[in-house]
Design a protein around this motif. Structure first.
Motif, PDB file in Angstrom:
ATOM      1  N   ARG A  71      -9.252   5.229   1.879  1.00  9.31           N
ATOM      2  CA  ARG A  71      -9.224   5.266   0.499  1.00  9.31           C
ATOM      3  C   ARG A  71      -9.161   4.960  -1.029  1.00  9.31           C
ATOM      4  NH1 ARG A  71      -4.848   2.961  -2.018  1.00  9.31           N
ATOM      5  NH2 ARG A  71      -3.771   1.580  -0.812  1.00  9.31           N
ATOM      6  N   ALA A  72      -8.992   6.242  -1.630  1.00 10.39           N
ATOM      7  CA  ALA A  72      -8.951   5.428  -2.554  1.00 10.39           C
ATOM      8  C   ALA A  72      -8.207   4.270  -3.336  1.00 10.39           C
ATOM      9  CB  ALA A  72      -9.431   6.499  -3.767  1.00 10.39           C
TER      10      ALA A  72
ATOM     11  N   PHE B 138      -2.619   8.880  -1.787  1.00  9.26           N
ATOM     12  CA  PHE B 138      -4.013   9.593  -1.501  1.00  9.26           C
ATOM     13  C   PHE B 138      -3.682  10.917  -0.220  1.00  9.26           C
ATOM     14  CE2 PHE B 138      -7.141   9.964   2.607  1.00  9.26           C
ATOM     15  CZ  PHE B 138      -7.865   9.964   1.716  1.00  9.26           C
ATOM     16  N   GLU B 139      -2.844  10.856   0.131  1.00  6.93           N
ATOM     17  CA  GLU B 139      -1.581  11.993   1.275  1.00  6.93           C
ATOM     18  C   GLU B 139      -1.941  12.973   0.020  1.00  6.93           C
ATOM     19  OE1 GLU B 139       1.529  11.009   3.177  1.00  6.93           O
ATOM     20  OE2 GLU B 139       0.630   9.753   4.216  1.00  6.93           O
TER      21      GLU B 139
ATOM     22  N   GLY C 224     -12.240  15.094   0.019  1.00  9.54           N
ATOM     23  CA  GLY C 224     -12.351  13.637   0.247  1.00  9.54           C
ATOM     24  C   GLY C 224     -11.320  13.383   0.323  1.00  9.54           C
ATOM     25  N   GLY C 225     -10.408  13.552  -0.930  1.00  9.46           N
ATOM     26  CA  GLY C 225      -8.838  13.383  -1.384  1.00  9.46           C
ATOM     27  C   GLY C 225      -9.514  11.999  -2.905  1.00  9.46           C
ATOM     28  N   ILE C 226     -10.869  11.643  -3.119  1.00 10.64           N
ATOM     29  CA  ILE C 226     -11.027  11.733  -4.026  1.00 10.64           C
ATOM     30  C   ILE C 226     -11.584  12.203  -5.034  1.00 10.64           C
ATOM     31  CG2 ILE C 226     -11.478   8.978  -2.892  1.00 10.64           C
ATOM     32  CD1 ILE C 226     -14.745  10.002  -2.445  1.00 10.64           C
ATOM     33  N   GLY C 227     -11.581  11.420  -6.445  1.00 10.68           N
ATOM     34  CA  GLY C 227     -12.645  12.369  -7.441  1.00 10.68           C
ATOM     35  C   GLY C 227     -13.708  11.607  -7.281  1.00 10.68           C
TER      36      GLY C 227
ATOM     37  N   GLN D 234       0.589  -1.454   0.044  1.00 14.34           N
ATOM     38  CA  GLN D 234       0.049   0.019   0.048  1.00 14.34           C
ATOM     39  C   GLN D 234       0.793   1.767  -0.073  1.00 14.34           C
ATOM     40  OE1 GLN D 234      -3.366   0.581   2.865  1.00 14.34           O
ATOM     41  NE2 GLN D 234      -2.673  -2.222   3.759  1.00 14.34           N
ATOM     42  N   GLU D 235       2.149   1.088   0.210  1.00 14.17           N
ATOM     43  CA  GLU D 235       2.799   2.207   0.071  1.00 14.17           C
ATOM     44  C   GLU D 235       2.700   3.144  -0.814  1.00 14.17           C
ATOM     45  OE1 GLU D 235       4.057  -0.209   0.115  1.00 14.17           O
ATOM     46  OE2 GLU D 235       5.028  -0.999   1.727  1.00 14.17           O
TER      47      GLU D 235
END
Length: 257
Positions: free
Chosen positions: A36-37, A13-14, A22-25, A6-7
């Motif tokens: 996260r996405a 996401f950061e 919200g950090g998402i499209g 997941q790195e």
């Protein structure tokens, strides 16, 4: 079970959280198990590969748009041909005519075709035509059926369960903030596959509906099949009442039969 790497996804996401809501499209792309996405790097056939190299079986298939799989050779070839003739956006071409003819020949009940850029656009156009044709304003829809991100129909799709009213209708519930309450008077919501509630509603609102709108197969909630007699009843009542029956097959069209 092998742990997911997941790195790279966490790092993306950061960064996304600095620039995107919200950090998402798109809200539906938030994956609760990861918080996260999931950031995909490529697709091949039935498989997806994320930025960390994890491999997934794609059961979503872009909501049906990638039904033939990712990077399908025939689709790739067609896209390459389209690139060669240039980006003819905003103009009709011979391919529009060929596609319309193909659709009409495959589905005889489709006598004329109008293209739209999204399902939301198609539903807006459909209910506008129904209102113009009937001279009425009210729309009948069913709980759990999704018809796009537009204020007129973004009711009782998936965010909350509406309260069942004494008359068998379901209280209209907004699926988003920002929908004007004055629009509530234009929509009636019913349970799906319930002929008694439907007939009572049609009698109660006699002559009021411009359109009856439904997913013929309820794909927004997985795959809930209609009762054949229920669909036949809706067809008969719509005709009798002079309302336009609209099948929203953005999800079911060309995926069945």
């Amino acid at each position: 079970m092998k742990a997911l790497r997941q790195e790279q996804g966490n790092r993306l996401f950061e960064e996304a959280a600095r620039y995107m809501v919200g950090g998402i499209g798109v809200g539906s792309r938030y994956f609760p198990l990861m918080g996260r996405a999931v950031y995909m790097a490529r697709g091949d056939g039935a498989y997806l590969f994320d930025v960390d190299g994890n491999k997934y079986i794609d059961l979503h298939q872009s909501g049906g748009a990638s039904l033939l799989g990712h990077s399908n050779p025939a689709i790739r070839a067609a896209l390459e041909r389209a690139l060669e003739v240039g980006f003819l956006l905003g103009y009709d071409t011979e391919y529009h005519v060929k596609l319309a003819r193909c659709i009409s020949e495959m589905i005889p009940s489709i006598e004329r075709v109008r293209f739209n850029t999204s399902g939301t656009d198609a539903m807006l156009s459909a209910i506008r035509i129904a209102r113009a044709f009937t001279g009425r304003d009210k729309i009948l829809k069913f709980e759990g059926h999704y018809h796009g991100l537009q204020d007129y129909l973004l009711y009782n799709s998936d965010s909350v369960l509406g309260r069942v009213l004494p008359n068998g209708e379901i209280q209209a519930a907004h699926d988003s903030a920002g929908i004007p309450e004055c629009l509530d008077a234009l929509v009636v919501v019913l349970p799906f596959n319930d002929p008694d509630a439907f007939l009572a509603c049609m009698r109660r609102h006699k002559g009021e509906f411009a359109a009856i709108l439904m997913e013929p197969v309820m794909y927004n909630c997985g795959c809930i099949l209609p009762k054949k007699e229920f669909v036949e009843l809706v067809r008969q009542e719509a005709t009798r009442e002079g309302a336009v029956l609209i099948f929203d097959e953005v999800l079911s069209g060309f995926r069945m039969g």
